[in-house]
Design an enzyme around this catalytic site. Sequence first.
Site, mmCIF file in Angstrom:
data_model
loop_
_atom_site.group_PDB
_atom_site.id
_atom_site.type_symbol
_atom_site.label_atom_id
_atom_site.label_comp_id
_atom_site.label_asym_id
_atom_site.label_seq_id
_atom_site.Cartn_x
_atom_site.Cartn_y
_atom_site.Cartn_z
ATOM 1 N N LYS A 1 -8.582 14.146 -3.967
ATOM 2 C CA LYS A 1 -8.058 12.678 -3.131
ATOM 3 C C LYS A 1 -7.500 12.999 -1.390
ATOM 4 O O LYS A 1 -8.368 12.209 -1.072
ATOM 5 C CB LYS A 1 -6.862 12.011 -3.554
ATOM 6 C CG LYS A 1 -6.881 12.081 -5.111
ATOM 7 C CD LYS A 1 -5.903 10.685 -5.310
ATOM 8 C CE LYS A 1 -4.381 11.673 -5.656
ATOM 9 N NZ LYS A 1 -3.356 10.483 -6.126
ATOM 10 N N LYS B 1 -5.673 14.234 0.000
ATOM 11 C CA LYS B 1 -4.093 13.638 0.668
ATOM 12 C C LYS B 1 -3.647 15.282 1.243
ATOM 13 O O LYS B 1 -3.980 16.183 0.202
ATOM 14 C CB LYS B 1 -3.108 13.335 -0.639
ATOM 15 C CG LYS B 1 -3.717 11.645 -0.484
ATOM 16 C CD LYS B 1 -2.687 11.001 -1.604
ATOM 17 C CE LYS B 1 -2.325 9.498 -0.974
ATOM 18 N NZ LYS B 1 -1.761 8.908 -1.872
#
Length: 154
Positions: A46, A48
């Site tokens: 993602k 992140k």
Amino acid sequence: MKKKTVITYGTFDLFHVGHLRLLKRAKELGDYLIVGVSTDAFNAIKGKKTIIPYEQRAEIVQSIRYVDRVIPEDSWEQKARDIEKYAVDVLVMGADWQGKFDDLQNICEVVYLPRTQGVSSSQLKNSLKGLLEIQPAKLREAIDVLEQILKDLE
């Protein structure tokens, strides 16, 4: 009578009151709350970067009294499988995901809850980053003062 099962997902990095309130509101929508905590590998997909490792984040979330079960979240496709596997009645997500999981409404109710104003993991990370950027300047200032004191003592 069948228990109403609710599921939600999140990274839950730097656990804060916004996370707690989301879990409390999710639990209020049913009898049994399952929380999918994003794994470090899934967060990397993602884009992140977490500060707290998955195992610790999962342990923190599991310790919250509103949470009945924690499962690892490791893919986007997992939500539909989990809804079927755990006979989920309600999927709860933060309002920042509004509309992104509407396709799951054919297998369960989908509820988007508003975020807690004034707090988020991103905000906390930015504040920490700001503090770290300030510290070197303050440290340099302190060294300059100490150097001046040492010169004055000579």
